[in-house]
Design an enzyme around this catalytic site. Structure first.
Site, PDB file in Angstrom:
ATOM      1  N   SER A 290      93.881  48.173 -39.341  1.00 11.14           N
ATOM      2  CA  SER A 290      92.545  47.818 -39.850  1.00 11.14           C
ATOM      3  C   SER A 290      92.504  46.317 -40.075  1.00 11.14           C
ATOM      4  CB  SER A 290      92.307  48.526 -41.189  1.00 11.14           C
ATOM      5  OG  SER A 290      93.036  47.845 -42.214  1.00 11.14           O
ATOM      6  N   ASP A 291      91.312  45.764 -40.151  1.00 14.75           N
ATOM      7  CA  ASP A 291      91.245  44.368 -40.557  1.00 14.75           C
ATOM      8  C   ASP A 291      91.393  44.332 -42.081  1.00 14.75           C
ATOM      9  OD1 ASP A 291      89.234  41.573 -39.359  1.00 14.75           O
ATOM     10  OD2 ASP A 291      90.965  41.670 -40.680  1.00 14.75           O
ATOM     11  N   TRP A 292      91.556  43.149 -42.608  1.00 13.08           N
ATOM     12  CA  TRP A 292      91.885  42.986 -44.028  1.00 13.08           C
ATOM     13  C   TRP A 292      90.864  43.717 -44.910  1.00 13.08           C
ATOM     14  CZ3 TRP A 292      95.595  39.279 -46.193  1.00 13.08           C
ATOM     15  CH2 TRP A 292      95.595  39.259 -47.576  1.00 13.08           C
TER      16      TRP A 292
END
Ligand code: GLC
Length: 754
Positions: A290-292
């Site tokens: 996932s992105d941050w």
């Protein structure tokens, strides 16, 4: 082989088949992965799906705050599969030993970092590198970044960003390859090949990460993190292909999803996107990170009720590893035990993650990347500096050169240099230079001096006031013109003025969208004030996005687009200004006349009213031209190229051969990017008026010519319909081969019934 080993081997195989008789073992690594998986508790499995940011200095005491203590304890329990933002052979070794020596199974962590355009030796920002259209140079740039990053203990980069964007307001255009799908796909593959090399087990190769899947670059209004609302033909024909190429052609090991929604569902939980398309239809075998905090942000999206719901939706939606939402580590075990998430989904995610770690060789030697001697030997190596200079020179685009003002003749005239950016050793490093040492770029002034140029300098005006930081707004100077008079006085008594104007490094990048596309602050006023006393100006642009420099185009005789060129900026610009290198760059993104035209891009659809059939009722503005300032693929040279003898041959319905001859009719050596554009005139979904379907960068001496041959196959002739079916249809095509997306030789051909 002694009796004991045989017993252990038989037991292992029996154990595996007892746990996972459904798995078909493609290779030895699959066997190892499943052997390990069988031994893992549910919590240990979920730990592999958990990535923490390493914010404390691991050579020092762990901070007392709960967050750090929790992370520290989880690492020792084997509940952390990966860390990001930990770098340095010593630091990584210490962090790795926490996991390997303290946890029950000793599973090594994988260390990720944003190695976006160089690591310590900074190469030009990705948008600049893309302007070179030189795939070999781009691959080499990524290779060097991998060598330096791996020397600092890293084995995974969150790059390349392969997001297509047509909106220069978006701060992250600096991080990608511009507006065109074909070019971005080729460049993405080159970067991944550079990072991953041909042996991922080698200590100087690292896993790559194609990001952000998907559609992030279509944020409305060019505002980072904003809503994305695109149709499926745009997804399949424009946005998806660079990701598919990353998988099919470069075997990218990881994919990062995006913050945005697609069809109303956040990418992080978007089953259609991450399972149906990515893993099932395309057969992606790596893992999705996932992105941050993109998981936790689904609560703000209004898609998840709470963190437990985040974990459930993300796991079912196909996100394999959770970057800093802490959803999986806190909630997933309970969901599996409650039957809300099948353990098979956890097993699939963990298999994918463990497989990459095995391929990296981390199980053989968890410390293989933690060799301080490599760090000392390889960081800032002279060969890396030379490659960064080569890449920088090739990234420069000559936008205008009236009366052949360029190249300048050394010390034949009195030269003034004006502009804060000329004396800036930091902005040229660009944004996304997490590991770079500040102020390590060769400035324009230093480059000119090193080249032996006598000049006088005046700052003219500060670009920003006060300090800057990666996560803080910059304060642009919008009023202090106290330096103008000194600049004007200097310009008055000079023969030629080199003005270095543009954007600070933190005017672009993540979270750095702009609502205007002019020169920030008082720079435009400075340019016009100097122009009043001396029109012999060379404008050197230093920026992270296309700029609407219409006034400059109308008044300034010579304009160089130099982007943010990295460590070797000053040397590269000096060599181009004085002709030691003939600029060869071509724009990877359209330059608008005005921000009001954005999004603006070359491969538009024809619409039902393609041209001015009437005074009023056609796509245009009543207060501005609808044409771009500089089109996609545009770039001049110090020499001239002539195109002739175009021929098109339909070999059969799956192969069309296009030939053209290119002559260097000028007086100096030069490189030309020969570009091929295709228009499928009538199709079952409308097709753009033209699309880049081939290019070749050639080098020609004066009076030398070369025949360039393009072969179009189904891959180039076809397109996707809204359901994602790939189609090649009979009918008439127009093909254009030329020096940019607006000019070239044209011909037509017909594909008959299949
Ligand atoms: C950021 C970016 C992503 C980056 C990640 C880790 O928010 O969106 O591209 O790789 O966080 O730094």
């Amino acid at each position: 082989m002694n009796f004991r080993i045989i017993i252990v081997l038989i037991a292992s195989v029996m154990l595996i088949y007892s746990c996972h008789s459904t798995v078909d073992f493609k290779d030895e690594i699959d066997l190892k992965v499943d052997n390990l998986l069988c031994q893992m508790t549910l919590e240990e499995k979920i730990g592999q799906m958990n990535q923490y940011n390493g914010f404390w200095d691991v050579t020092g005491p762990v901070p007392s705050e709960e967050n750090a203590q929790t992370k520290y304890e989880h690492i020792k329990k084997g509940w952390v599969g990966s860390m990001l933002n930990v770098r340095g052979a010593i630091k990584v070794r210490k962090m790795q030993s926490l996991a390997v020596d303290s946890s029950r199974l000793g599973i090594p962590m994988i260390f990720g970092f944003d190695v976006i355009h160089g690591h310590k030796t900074m190469s030009p920002i990705p948008l600049a590198e893309s302007a070179s259209w030189d795939l070999q140079a781009i691959e080499k740039s990524a290779r060097i970044a991998a060598i330096e990053a791996s020397a600092e203990g890293l084995n995974w980069t969150f790059a390349p960003m392969v997001d297509i964007s047509r909106d220069a307001r978006w701060g992250r255009v600096m991080e990608g390859a511009g507006e065109d799908t074909y070019l971005a796909a080729r460049i993405g593959v080159a970067r991944i090949n550079g990072f991953q090399g041909d042996d991922l087990n080698s200590p100087n190769t690292i896993a790559a990460c194609a990001k952000h899947f998907a559609g992030y670059g279509f944020a409305e209004a060019g505002m980072d993190y904003n809503t994305v609302d695109v149709g499926t033909t745009t997804l399949h024909n424009v946005i998806f292909p660079p990701f598919k190429a990353a998988i099919d052609e470069a075997k990218v090991k990881t994919i990062m999803n995006s913050f945005n929604i697609i069809n109303g569902v956040p990418a992080t939980a978007n089953k259609w996107l991450q399972r149906d398309i990515l893993k099932n239809k395309w057969g992606f075998e790596g893992f999705v990170i996932s992105d941050w905090s993109s998981g936790e942000e689904m609560i703000d999206h209004g898609y998840a009720k709470d963190l437990e719901h985040v974990a459930e939706l993300s796991a079912i939606g196909g996100s394999d590893m959770d970057m800093e939402s802490h959803a999986y580590i806190k909630c997933l075990a309970k969901l599996v035990k409650a039957g809300k998430v099948e353990e098979s989904k956890v097993d699939d995610a963990v298999r994918r993650i463990l497989k990459v770690k095995f391929e990296l060789g981390l199980f053989e030697d968890p410390y293989k990347y933690c060799d301080e001697s490599r760090e000392t030997e390889l960081i800032y190596h002279p060969k890396h500096m030379a490659a960064a200079l080569d890449m920088a020179k090739k990234s420069i685009v000559l936008l205008k050169n009236e009366n052949q003002l360029l190249p300048l003749k050394k010390n034949k005239s009195k030269v003034a240099v004006i502009g804060a950016l000329a004396n800036d050793k930091d902005s040229p490093l660009g944004n996304w230079r997490m590991a770079a040492d500040d102020n390590t770029a060769v400035s324009v002034l230093e480059g000119l001096k090193s080249y032996g140029v006598n000049y006088k300098y005046a700052e003219g005006a500060k670009l920003i006031t006060g300090e800057t930081a990666f996560s803080a707004k910059i304060k642009v100077n919008t009023s202090d013109k106290s330096g103008f008079q000194q600049a004007i006085t200097l310009a008055k008594k000079s023969d030629v003025v080199i003005m270095v104007l543009g954007e600070h490094a933190l005017h672009s990048g993540e979270g750095r969208s702009r609502s205007r596309l002019g020169l920030p602050g008082v720079q435009q006023e400075l340019l016009e004030a100097v122009y009043k006393v001396n029109q012999n100006i060379v404008l050197v642009l230093m920026n992270g996005r296309p700029l609407a420099i219409t006034w400059a185009d109308e008044h300034i005789p010579a304009i160089l687009e130099t982007w943010h060129l990295g460590t070797q900026t000053g040397h590269a610009i000096a060599e181009v200004l004085y002709g030691a290198y003939n600029p060869s760059g071509k724009l990877p993104m359209t330059f608008p006349r005005h921000v009001g035209q954005v999004p603006i891009y070359y491969n538009q659809y024809r619409t039902g009213r393609p041209g001015p059939k009437t005074e009023v009722f056609w796509p245009h503005y009543i207060d501005s031209s609808e044409k771009p300032l500089y089109p996609f693929g545009y770039g001049l040279s110090y020499t001239q190229f002539e195109y002739s003898d175009m021929s098109v041959k339909v070999v059969d319905n799956t192969k069309v051969e296009v030939k053209v001859s290119v002559l260097n009719s000028g007086s100096v050596f030069g490189e030309e990017v020969v570009q091929l554009y295709l228009h499928d005139k009538v199709a079952s979904v409308v097709r753009p008026v033209k699309e880049l379907k081939g290019f070749e960068k050639i080098s020609l001496k004066p009076n030398q010519s070369k025949e360039v041959v393009f072969v179009l196959t189904n891959k180039e002739l076809g397109f996707y319909d809204g359901a994602g079916h790939f189609l090649v249809e009979p009918g008439e095509f127009e093909v254009m081969v030329g020096t940019n997306s607006e000019s070239g030789l044209k011909d037509n051909f017909i594909l008959t019934g299949f």
